[in-house]
Write a protein that holds these residues in place. Structure first.
Motif, mmCIF file in Angstrom:
data_model
loop_
_atom_site.group_PDB
_atom_site.id
_atom_site.type_symbol
_atom_site.label_atom_id
_atom_site.label_comp_id
_atom_site.label_asym_id
_atom_site.label_seq_id
_atom_site.Cartn_x
_atom_site.Cartn_y
_atom_site.Cartn_z
ATOM 1 N N GLU A 22 -6.871 4.479 -3.349
ATOM 2 C CA GLU A 22 -5.326 4.032 -2.660
ATOM 3 C C GLU A 22 -4.645 3.553 -3.782
ATOM 4 O O GLU A 22 -5.235 2.732 -4.557
ATOM 5 C CB GLU A 22 -5.943 2.955 -1.540
ATOM 6 C CG GLU A 22 -7.085 3.323 -0.473
ATOM 7 C CD GLU A 22 -6.380 4.605 0.286
ATOM 8 O OE1 GLU A 22 -5.088 4.562 0.547
ATOM 9 O OE2 GLU A 22 -7.401 5.273 0.785
ATOM 10 N N HIS B 115 0.923 -1.138 0.000
ATOM 11 C CA HIS B 115 0.045 0.045 -0.052
ATOM 12 C C HIS B 115 0.884 1.183 -0.065
ATOM 13 O O HIS B 115 1.501 1.531 1.032
ATOM 14 C CB HIS B 115 -0.902 -0.125 1.194
ATOM 15 C CG HIS B 115 -1.935 0.997 1.258
ATOM 16 N ND1 HIS B 115 -2.686 1.283 2.421
ATOM 17 C CD2 HIS B 115 -2.505 1.857 0.180
ATOM 18 C CE1 HIS B 115 -3.661 2.105 2.314
ATOM 19 N NE2 HIS B 115 -3.520 2.579 0.804
ATOM 20 N N SER C 81 -1.310 7.745 -2.278
ATOM 21 C CA SER C 81 -2.989 7.558 -1.897
ATOM 22 C C SER C 81 -3.444 8.837 -1.207
ATOM 23 O O SER C 81 -3.138 9.558 -0.488
ATOM 24 C CB SER C 81 -3.046 6.343 -0.938
ATOM 25 O OG SER C 81 -2.565 5.242 -1.585
ATOM 26 N N LEU D 210 0.896 4.671 0.585
ATOM 27 C CA LEU D 210 0.424 5.793 1.211
ATOM 28 C C LEU D 210 0.573 7.163 0.540
ATOM 29 O O LEU D 210 -0.199 8.076 0.897
ATOM 30 C CB LEU D 210 0.504 5.738 2.696
ATOM 31 C CG LEU D 210 0.119 4.399 3.585
ATOM 32 C CD1 LEU D 210 0.471 4.420 5.038
ATOM 33 C CD2 LEU D 210 -1.567 4.419 3.343
#
Length: 177
Positions: free
Chosen positions: A86, A76, A81, A78
């Protein structure tokens, strides 16, 4: 250096292979997967990178989706995002189910996200307006031949994209009156 390629029908095939993997692995955590970006538009020149939006009902499902995607080799991102979209990046080139690796950008969007709406509206507009596809193609070629950096290339496309989205929103407002 940015390299653009003529539209390739294999991009749709690549999307379908990726979609199948994600549908299998994520199951009922998601409500859909959309092929967005230039590779999803016939006649569009593009970098050979598939853009996918995985759609979730709401952010209550996000942590489960993140965990599943981590298990599939995604991190992920971040820093790239924001609420509604995301971003995920592959940490290796091995996909589950013996699928060949296809370079792609993966996003997870909730179904009410403005980012998802923008991706779908822009894609759908270009799919039905070949003159806009030609104009966008010309812009991309101009940006690439002017030795733009990747950031300059992306920024150079932004005005065109916003103009199309503005036109779409204006047309929807006009129809409602």
């Amino acid at each position: 250096m940015i390299e653009l390629y003529e539209y390739n029908p294999r991009w749709e095939e690549a999307f379908i292979r990726l979609k199948t993997v994600f549908e299998t692995e994520l199951g009922n955590l998601i409500i859909g997967i959309e092929h967005v970006g230039s590779t999803s538009i016939k006649g569009m020149i593009a970098k050979p990178i598939i853009d996918l939006d995985i759609i979730i009902e709401n952010y209550d499902r996000l942590s489960e989706v993140v965990t599943k995607l981590n298990g599939l080799g995604y991190i992920h991102q971040l820093q790239w995002s924001f609420k509604g979209r995301e971003t995920f990046e592959r940490v290796n080139e091995k996909l589950p189910c013996h699928s060949e690796f296809i370079k792609h950008h993966l996003y997870v969007c909730d179904e009410n996200s403005i980012e998802l709406k923008n991706h779908l509206d822009f894609r759908d507009y270009l799919r039905t307006h070949p003159e806009a596809v030609e104009e966008y193609n010309q812009l991309k070629v101009c940006l690439v031949t002017s030795k733009s950096t990747r950031a300059e290339y992306t920024e150079g496309k932004t005005h065109f994209i916003f103009n199309i989205l503005h036109k779409i929103r204006k047309n929807k407002l006009d129809r409602n009156f």
